[in-house]
Design a protein around this motif. Structure first.
Motif, PDB file in Angstrom:
ATOM      1  N   VAL A   1     -22.098 -21.985  23.030  1.00 33.03           N
ATOM      2  CA  VAL A   1     -20.932 -21.495  23.758  1.00 33.03           C
ATOM      3  C   VAL A   1     -21.415 -20.817  25.036  1.00 33.03           C
ATOM      4  CG1 VAL A   1     -18.922 -19.977  23.715  1.00 33.03           C
ATOM      5  CG2 VAL A   1     -19.629 -21.169  21.619  1.00 33.03           C
TER       6      VAL A   1
ATOM      7  N   TYR B   1     -19.249 -25.547  24.280  1.00 35.03           N
ATOM      8  CA  TYR B   1     -17.946 -24.936  24.548  1.00 35.03           C
ATOM      9  C   TYR B   1     -18.081 -23.882  25.639  1.00 35.03           C
ATOM     10  CZ  TYR B   1     -17.189 -26.883  19.876  1.00 35.03           C
ATOM     11  OH  TYR B   1     -17.118 -27.721  18.792  1.00 35.03           O
TER      12      TYR B   1
ATOM     13  N   ARG C   1     -11.236 -21.290  16.676  1.00 33.06           N
ATOM     14  CA  ARG C   1     -10.680 -22.377  17.501  1.00 33.06           C
ATOM     15  C   ARG C   1     -11.684 -23.512  17.693  1.00 33.06           C
ATOM     16  NH1 ARG C   1      -7.674 -21.463  23.281  1.00 33.06           N
ATOM     17  NH2 ARG C   1      -8.751 -23.111  24.414  1.00 33.06           N
ATOM     18  N   PHE C   2     -12.957 -23.178  17.864  1.00 29.52           N
ATOM     19  CA  PHE C   2     -13.968 -24.213  18.067  1.00 29.52           C
ATOM     20  C   PHE C   2     -14.425 -24.834  16.750  1.00 29.52           C
ATOM     21  CE2 PHE C   2     -15.555 -21.613  21.974  1.00 29.52           C
ATOM     22  CZ  PHE C   2     -14.451 -22.008  22.708  1.00 29.52           C
TER      23      PHE C   2
ATOM     24  N   ALA D   1     -12.939 -17.543  19.055  1.00 29.56           N
ATOM     25  CA  ALA D   1     -13.737 -18.700  19.464  1.00 29.56           C
ATOM     26  C   ALA D   1     -14.281 -19.446  18.253  1.00 29.56           C
ATOM     27  CB  ALA D   1     -14.876 -18.255  20.380  1.00 29.56           C
TER      28      ALA D   1
ATOM     29  N   THR E   1     -24.310 -20.822  15.829  1.00 28.67           N
ATOM     30  CA  THR E   1     -23.826 -21.065  17.188  1.00 28.67           C
ATOM     31  C   THR E   1     -24.492 -20.092  18.151  1.00 28.67           C
ATOM     32  OG1 THR E   1     -21.680 -21.760  16.293  1.00 28.67           O
ATOM     33  CG2 THR E   1     -21.760 -21.209  18.631  1.00 28.67           C
TER      34      THR E   1
ATOM     35  N   ARG F   1     -16.295 -29.323  25.218  1.00 29.20           N
ATOM     36  CA  ARG F   1     -15.305 -29.744  24.210  1.00 29.20           C
ATOM     37  C   ARG F   1     -14.034 -28.908  24.276  1.00 29.20           C
ATOM     38  NH1 ARG F   1     -18.080 -31.813  18.582  1.00 29.20           N
ATOM     39  NH2 ARG F   1     -19.675 -33.154  19.536  1.00 29.20           N
ATOM     40  N   ASP F   2     -14.178 -27.623  24.618  1.00 31.95           N
ATOM     41  CA  ASP F   2     -13.026 -26.718  24.722  1.00 31.95           C
ATOM     42  C   ASP F   2     -13.503 -25.495  25.490  1.00 31.95           C
ATOM     43  OD1 ASP F   2     -10.536 -25.546  24.450  1.00 31.95           O
ATOM     44  OD2 ASP F   2     -10.731 -25.123  22.306  1.00 31.95           O
TER      45      ASP F   2
ATOM     46  N   PRO G   1     -22.515 -29.950  20.193  1.00 33.58           N
ATOM     47  CA  PRO G   1     -21.195 -29.469  20.622  1.00 33.58           C
ATOM     48  C   PRO G   1     -21.349 -28.279  21.573  1.00 33.58           C
ATOM     49  CG  PRO G   1     -21.289 -29.744  18.235  1.00 33.58           C
ATOM     50  CD  PRO G   1     -22.700 -29.829  18.743  1.00 33.58           C
TER      51      PRO G   1
END
Length: 204
Positions: free
Chosen positions: A9, A107, A155-156, A152, A163, A131-132, A105
């Motif tokens: 993130v 974010y 939602r992710f 976060a 992470t 991705r978001d 992934p």
């Protein structure tokens, strides 16, 4: 020893894009007025509220009522706000694209006013490849409030302990660590890439 990390993130300001609040004011008001505006505690308190959802129109009303001494500076700041973001941060786009190519992934989690997040999006198209992205002003929460990190994760769909949260702000990094995220205190893209290699997310 680093733990297993499966997602990353990214903060936006001073991580994905350069950000300098002085730039919208240069050439618009005097140097003394710039210094006074940037040192004005009332403005920065209001800015924190804007990061958490306060709109620009309401900011203007409150500045007119409570801080008329910075009215002209604030008007210039808002009018020329895109100048705040002069360039993408060196090297970060390439790191993000490497992560995406490796199937990691990726974010975004940014403290930013809801009404002008179009500015960093335009300057750094890589934001659109995440991705978001959670924008603090859109969700009514701002870093370093632990609640935005928990939002976060939900939602992710990520596990904090797996992470990596990347931010240039030490208080934000500490807050993320406090709710379980692995963290990287960003200073430059090269150092981040080295950390990602150590964690096994990128190849050397």
């Amino acid at each position: 020893m680093t733990g297993v990390v499966e997602a990353v993130v990214f903060d936006v300001a001073q991580v994905i894009v350069e950000w300098d609040p002085r730039l919208p004011l240069v050439g618009e008001i005097s140097e003394d007025a710039i210094e006074a505006f940037l040192a004005h505690a009332g403005f920065w308190a209001l800015n924190a509220e804007a990061d958490a959802g306060l709109g620009i129109a309401e900011m203007s009303v409150r500045i007119d009522a409570d801080m008329p001494e910075i009215r002209d500076a604030f008007a210039a700041y808002v009018t020329h706000f895109p100048r705040c973001v002069p360039a993408p941060m060196a090297g970060t786009t390439e790191v993000i694209d490497e992560l995406i190519a490796a199937g990691v992934p990726v974010y975004g989690l940014s403290n930013w006013w809801a009404e002008n997040f179009t500015v960093p999006r335009a300057m750094a198209p890589v934001i659109g490849r995440l991705r978001d992205v959670i924008v603090s002003g859109e969700v009514g929460l701002a870093k370093p409030d632990p609640a935005i990190f928990l939002l976060a994760a939900t939602r992710f769909g990520v596990t904090p302990e797996r992470t990596l949260f990347v931010d240039d702000s030490r208080p934000n990094v500490d807050a993320a660590a406090g709710v379980g995220f692995a963290t990287h205190h960003f200073t430059q893209a090269a150092g981040l890439r080295e950390d990602l290699v150590r964690r096994g997310l990128l190849s050397a």
